[in-house]
Design a protein around this motif. Structure first.
Motif, PDB file in Angstrom:
ATOM      1  N   LYS A   5     -15.760 -40.491 -21.563  1.00 27.11           N
ATOM      2  CA  LYS A   5     -15.900 -39.815 -23.327  1.00 27.11           C
ATOM      3  C   LYS A   5     -17.241 -38.973 -22.567  1.00 27.11           C
ATOM      4  CE  LYS A   5     -13.890 -44.520 -25.157  1.00 27.11           C
ATOM      5  NZ  LYS A   5     -13.982 -45.337 -26.165  1.00 27.11           N
ATOM      6  N   TYR A   6     -17.051 -38.200 -24.380  1.00 33.58           N
ATOM      7  CA  TYR A   6     -18.816 -37.249 -24.259  1.00 33.58           C
ATOM      8  C   TYR A   6     -18.414 -37.267 -25.982  1.00 33.58           C
ATOM      9  CZ  TYR A   6     -15.118 -34.148 -24.906  1.00 33.58           C
ATOM     10  OH  TYR A   6     -13.712 -33.263 -24.826  1.00 33.58           O
ATOM     11  N   PHE A   7     -20.256 -37.366 -26.333  1.00 39.25           N
ATOM     12  CA  PHE A   7     -19.813 -37.228 -27.494  1.00 39.25           C
ATOM     13  C   PHE A   7     -21.169 -36.264 -28.102  1.00 39.25           C
ATOM     14  CE2 PHE A   7     -19.699 -41.472 -26.306  1.00 39.25           C
ATOM     15  CZ  PHE A   7     -18.974 -42.398 -26.917  1.00 39.25           C
ATOM     16  N   PHE A   8     -20.655 -35.936 -29.073  1.00 38.67           N
ATOM     17  CA  PHE A   8     -21.130 -33.878 -29.734  1.00 38.67           C
ATOM     18  C   PHE A   8     -22.473 -34.878 -30.527  1.00 38.67           C
ATOM     19  CE2 PHE A   8     -17.101 -33.002 -27.411  1.00 38.67           C
ATOM     20  CZ  PHE A   8     -17.319 -32.093 -27.344  1.00 38.67           C
ATOM     21  N   ASN A   9     -24.164 -34.219 -29.996  1.00 37.36           N
ATOM     22  CA  ASN A   9     -25.057 -34.069 -31.096  1.00 37.36           C
ATOM     23  C   ASN A   9     -24.617 -33.240 -32.436  1.00 37.36           C
ATOM     24  OD1 ASN A   9     -27.269 -34.580 -32.160  1.00 37.36           O
ATOM     25  ND2 ASN A   9     -28.702 -34.063 -29.660  1.00 37.36           N
ATOM     26  N   LYS A  10     -24.792 -34.319 -33.786  1.00 41.26           N
ATOM     27  CA  LYS A  10     -25.461 -33.733 -34.541  1.00 41.26           C
ATOM     28  C   LYS A  10     -25.950 -34.050 -35.701  1.00 41.26           C
ATOM     29  CE  LYS A  10     -20.142 -34.026 -34.315  1.00 41.26           C
ATOM     30  NZ  LYS A  10     -19.658 -34.488 -34.077  1.00 41.26           N
ATOM     31  N   GLU A  24     -17.522 -16.167 -23.616  1.00 36.52           N
ATOM     32  CA  GLU A  24     -18.342 -17.161 -23.539  1.00 36.52           C
ATOM     33  C   GLU A  24     -18.941 -17.172 -24.964  1.00 36.52           C
ATOM     34  OE1 GLU A  24     -20.368 -15.377 -19.940  1.00 36.52           O
ATOM     35  OE2 GLU A  24     -19.236 -14.568 -21.855  1.00 36.52           O
ATOM     36  N   LYS A  25     -18.856 -16.453 -25.796  1.00 38.73           N
ATOM     37  CA  LYS A  25     -19.141 -15.941 -27.503  1.00 38.73           C
ATOM     38  C   LYS A  25     -17.745 -16.672 -28.444  1.00 38.73           C
ATOM     39  CE  LYS A  25     -19.930 -11.966 -27.463  1.00 38.73           C
ATOM     40  NZ  LYS A  25     -20.931 -10.740 -28.068  1.00 38.73           N
ATOM     41  N   TRP A  26     -16.727 -16.252 -27.544  1.00 36.81           N
ATOM     42  CA  TRP A  26     -15.081 -16.393 -27.961  1.00 36.81           C
ATOM     43  C   TRP A  26     -15.375 -18.104 -27.828  1.00 36.81           C
ATOM     44  CZ3 TRP A  26     -12.211 -12.687 -25.417  1.00 36.81           C
ATOM     45  CH2 TRP A  26     -12.319 -11.599 -25.624  1.00 36.81           C
ATOM     46  N   TYR A  27     -15.686 -19.017 -26.885  1.00 39.40           N
ATOM     47  CA  TYR A  27     -15.624 -20.326 -26.372  1.00 39.40           C
ATOM     48  C   TYR A  27     -16.314 -21.354 -27.195  1.00 39.40           C
ATOM     49  CZ  TYR A  27     -15.729 -24.920 -23.653  1.00 39.40           C
ATOM     50  OH  TYR A  27     -15.866 -25.825 -22.642  1.00 39.40           O
ATOM     51  N   PHE A  28     -17.764 -20.401 -27.613  1.00 39.70           N
ATOM     52  CA  PHE A  28     -18.744 -21.445 -27.651  1.00 39.70           C
ATOM     53  C   PHE A  28     -18.275 -21.544 -29.602  1.00 39.70           C
ATOM     54  CE2 PHE A  28     -21.119 -21.333 -23.567  1.00 39.70           C
ATOM     55  CZ  PHE A  28     -21.097 -22.481 -23.261  1.00 39.70           C
ATOM     56  N   LYS A  36     -18.201 -29.105 -34.623  1.00 40.29           N
ATOM     57  CA  LYS A  36     -19.357 -29.084 -36.328  1.00 40.29           C
ATOM     58  C   LYS A  36     -20.443 -29.078 -36.259  1.00 40.29           C
ATOM     59  CE  LYS A  36     -15.734 -30.899 -39.561  1.00 40.29           C
ATOM     60  NZ  LYS A  36     -14.361 -31.184 -38.169  1.00 40.29           N
ATOM     61  N   LEU A  37     -20.578 -28.317 -34.695  1.00 33.42           N
ATOM     62  CA  LEU A  37     -21.918 -28.450 -34.521  1.00 33.42           C
ATOM     63  C   LEU A  37     -23.244 -27.361 -35.085  1.00 33.42           C
ATOM     64  CD1 LEU A  37     -21.159 -28.204 -30.519  1.00 33.42           C
ATOM     65  CD2 LEU A  37     -22.044 -30.166 -31.998  1.00 33.42           C
ATOM     66  N   ILE A  38     -24.422 -27.574 -35.075  1.00 32.85           N
ATOM     67  CA  ILE A  38     -24.905 -26.771 -35.630  1.00 32.85           C
ATOM     68  C   ILE A  38     -25.938 -25.824 -34.685  1.00 32.85           C
ATOM     69  CG2 ILE A  38     -27.236 -26.903 -37.399  1.00 32.85           C
ATOM     70  CD1 ILE A  38     -26.518 -29.165 -38.824  1.00 32.85           C
ATOM     71  N   ILE A  39     -24.942 -25.369 -34.601  1.00 33.31           N
ATOM     72  CA  ILE A  39     -25.876 -23.665 -33.869  1.00 33.31           C
ATOM     73  C   ILE A  39     -26.100 -22.684 -33.582  1.00 33.31           C
ATOM     74  CG2 ILE A  39     -25.481 -25.971 -30.990  1.00 33.31           C
ATOM     75  CD1 ILE A  39     -23.212 -24.024 -31.085  1.00 33.31           C
ATOM     76  N   ASN A  40     -26.452 -22.144 -33.267  1.00 32.43           N
ATOM     77  CA  ASN A  40     -26.754 -20.524 -33.767  1.00 32.43           C
ATOM     78  C   ASN A  40     -26.178 -19.805 -32.200  1.00 32.43           C
ATOM     79  OD1 ASN A  40     -27.118 -17.839 -34.923  1.00 32.43           O
ATOM     80  ND2 ASN A  40     -29.352 -18.476 -34.802  1.00 32.43           N
TER      81      ASN A  40
END
Length: 210
Positions: A5-10, A24-28, A36-40
């Motif tokens: 299992k992998y757990f995303f950092n929120k 890369e841009k489309w995938y990420f 629901k990640l907070i990334i730029n």
């Protein structure tokens, strides 16, 4: 590989991704939306950013983000190095300068893929240490295991988008990419895919793997 299992950092940490490849841009972006990640994700504009511009983005963002990832497709650098004009600095030498400088910043991670992003997708299906000649050859191998693959925005963002299609294979991709080791600036043409580093225990996309 079963039941991993992998757990995303929120959490409150801030992350940024810099890259010039459309895939890369489309995938990420799809990953960001799904988890629901907070990334730029930069650069935000469609037009291509030069190697120098990407480097400047990374330096700028490193002053404001907890972690900055710079994803580099080395096949582009190699191709542009072969076609540079006499007297111009080769892109490989330019990148080596940036690599040495940015590697000193603790909150910057340079993520190199040789040849291109399709290598990361291929590793979802199988381990391969093949030294591809270019991205076209990488895509040909990818289509042998992922026949429907198309390198365009419509395919990536269809209703069952590419991130959702491959999500259950993500642990396998991480394991396969990790086995390739780390990028070596002294041997830059070796097969490498460091995208797994974004999913490490201290990465932006997950906090634990088990």
């Amino acid at each position: 590989m079963k039941n991993r299992k992998y757990f995303f950092n929120k959490g409150k940490k801030t992350f940024a991704i810099v890259g010039d490849g459309d895939c890369e841009k489309w995938y990420f972006q799809l990953l960001k939306d799904a988890e629901k990640l907070i990334i730029n994700i930069r650069p935000e504009l469609i037009k291509k950013a030069s190697l120098k511009k990407q480097y400047e983005y990374v330096k700028e963002l490193s002053e404001n983000y907890d972690k900055v990832y710079w994803i580099v497709d080395y096949d582009v650098i190699e191709r542009e190095s072969r076609t540079c004009k006499k007297g111009e600095e080769k892109k490989s030498d330019e990148f080596a300068r940036y690599y040495q400088e940015l590697s000193k910043l603790k909150n910057v991670e340079i993520v190199v893929v040789n040849t291109c992003f399709e290598y990361w997708l291929l590793l979802h299906f199988k381990y391969s240490k093949k030294q591809f000649s270019d991205c076209d050859e990488t895509q040909n191998d990818l289509r042998k295991v992922f026949p429907s693959y198309e390198k365009n925005e419509k395919f990536y963002k269809q209703s069952n988008n590419i991130y959702k299609q491959l999500k259950d294979k993500l642990p396998k991709a991480i394991e396969n990419a990790s086995k390739l080791g780390d990028f070596d600036i002294e041997n830059p043409l070796a097969p490498i895919c460091e995208i797994h580093k974004l999913f490490n225990a201290d990465g932006s996309f997950n906090t634990n793997l088990k």
